[in-house]
Write an enzyme that holds these catalytic residues in place. Sequence first.
Site, short mmCIF file in Angstrom:
data_model
loop_
_atom_site.label_atom_id
_atom_site.label_comp_id
_atom_site.label_asym_id
_atom_site.label_seq_id
_atom_site.Cartn_x
_atom_site.Cartn_y
_atom_site.Cartn_z
N GLY A 1 16.67 -18.89 -20.26
CA GLY A 1 17.58 -19.40 -21.28
C GLY A 1 19.02 -19.05 -20.92
O GLY A 1 19.94 -19.85 -21.11
N ASN B 1 19.40 -14.65 -33.15
CA ASN B 1 18.31 -13.78 -32.74
C ASN B 1 18.27 -12.45 -33.50
O ASN B 1 17.22 -11.84 -33.63
CB ASN B 1 18.38 -13.53 -31.24
CG ASN B 1 19.78 -13.23 -30.75
OD1 ASN B 1 20.71 -14.00 -30.99
ND2 ASN B 1 19.95 -12.10 -30.09
N THR C 1 13.24 -24.47 -5.18
CA THR C 1 11.85 -24.89 -5.34
C THR C 1 11.37 -24.53 -6.75
O THR C 1 11.58 -23.42 -7.21
CB THR C 1 10.97 -24.20 -4.28
OG1 THR C 1 11.49 -24.56 -3.00
CG2 THR C 1 9.52 -24.63 -4.38
N CYS D 1 22.32 -1.42 -26.50
CA CYS D 1 22.64 -0.15 -25.87
C CYS D 1 23.25 -0.44 -24.50
O CYS D 1 22.55 -0.83 -23.59
CB CYS D 1 21.38 0.68 -25.73
SG CYS D 1 21.63 2.25 -24.94
N SER E 1 13.77 -21.23 -24.04
CA SER E 1 13.23 -20.23 -23.11
C SER E 1 11.75 -20.01 -23.40
O SER E 1 11.36 -19.85 -24.56
CB SER E 1 13.99 -18.91 -23.28
OG SER E 1 13.45 -17.93 -22.43
N ALA E 2 10.92 -20.00 -22.34
CA ALA E 2 9.46 -19.96 -22.53
C ALA E 2 8.98 -18.64 -23.13
O ALA E 2 8.07 -18.62 -23.96
CB ALA E 2 8.76 -20.20 -21.18
N HIS E 3 9.62 -17.52 -22.74
CA HIS E 3 9.05 -16.22 -23.17
C HIS E 3 9.32 -15.89 -24.63
O HIS E 3 8.82 -14.90 -25.15
CB HIS E 3 9.51 -15.08 -22.25
CG HIS E 3 10.90 -14.58 -22.46
ND1 HIS E 3 11.16 -13.48 -23.22
CD2 HIS E 3 12.10 -15.02 -22.01
CE1 HIS E 3 12.47 -13.25 -23.23
NE2 HIS E 3 13.06 -14.18 -22.50
N GLN F 1 15.92 -19.14 -29.98
CA GLN F 1 15.20 -18.38 -31.01
C GLN F 1 14.54 -19.28 -32.04
O GLN F 1 13.60 -18.87 -32.71
CB GLN F 1 16.18 -17.42 -31.68
CG GLN F 1 15.56 -16.15 -32.20
CD GLN F 1 14.84 -15.35 -31.13
OE1 GLN F 1 13.62 -15.25 -31.17
NE2 GLN F 1 15.56 -14.80 -30.19
#
Length: 395
Positions: free
Chosen positions: A71, A157, A243, A331, A205-207, A185
């Site tokens: 992302g 988020n 690729t 952080c 974003s996939a995750h 999100q």
Amino acid sequence: MSRPVYMDNNATTPLHPQVRETLVEALDIFGNPSSLHGLGRTARQRVEEARQEVAAFLGASPDEIIFMGSGSEANNTVLSIVTCPSGACSLAADGANEIVTSTIEHPCILESVKCLEERGLTVRYVNVDSDGKIDLDEYKSVVSERTSLVSVMLANNEIGTIQDVRMLAGIAHEYGAQFHTDAVQAVGTVPVDVRELDVDFLTVSAHKMYGPKGVGALMVRKGVPFCPLIRGGHQEKGRRAGTENTLGISGFGKAAEMRALEMKAEEPRLREMRERLRDGIRDRIPDVRIVGHPTDCLPNTLNVTFDGAEGESILLYLDLAGIAVSTGSACASGSLEPSHVLLATGLPMECAHGSIRISLGRENTMDDVTYVLDTLPGVIERIRAMSTTYQRRAA
Ligand SMILES: *Cc1c(COP(=O)(O)O)cnc(C)c1O
């Protein structure tokens, strides 16, 4: 008794079991999707099937989807277009060289626009109200004929607030500006349709939707000027060289397919768990504030601030009890900076330090919620007992 409870789904999500299965199977598909032989064609087919799934899930057409490494890469790519060396694809036409964004964007947007500012472009930051909603009057006053690109996230988020992107995009279009939304999100938690939102660019974003890490996509509406960030081969129709990540893309496609099947039914369940948590925390713990819009909000996200308690301490005590949440603050190199999002909502500095973000996901149950509600009051009490300023205020 300690039990593992994962409530940090806005940071990342566990793989959906069926995505995992797809990934294991795809490990053996090693052909280069650009190769013309059978092994290459098998890999190509995987990539194109995934593109169709992701496109369908977003209401886009497959050739509007460009697979990318994250992302963050998709967001960086969009912002790099305004400085594209080739005039033909530059958005900065006829002196329109201003960028409009908000003060609560993800760091990959804010750091990118800062870089553009250093290169001489004008960036206008629109403020948000105490619920995290874009100040509409201010937005209308900064968007003009000079605006080339607007980038405003769909759902935040940290606090979950959802913006009225369709209206914001409409205003940008009136001035001939392009509109980008970081929807990382929102996609996979609430329905997202690129036509309905009327956006020119959209990031996923996939995750964040039960897929693998290291793969994302940028939706670029047909006919909109584009300029690649990563140059080289002809992959992704020359829009993103390198690729293709066949494995990650296969998993991303499966994740989109599963979300399309499961997301709708899950939403009320997430909402109910979130409400139970919110009400339970308010009932059991004094001096708490909930940040985020009361209705225009992701059903899974709850940002709570506890007066007189450091977010990091809360996080560590909860971790000892098996509960994974995150703080509202990032952080950075050992120094604990309060969250720019919470500060933008007007939360005082000392309160912004006492915030935790609870983000639910498909694996959470009401038993998890009960366990958190049983654990949290004791944790806050212990931390507050050590806080001299809180004791003094309470006295
Ligand atoms: C996680 C996140 C990103 C970054 O996505 P990555 O794939 O981790 O680079 C961007 N924007 C928002 C709103 C996010 O939550």
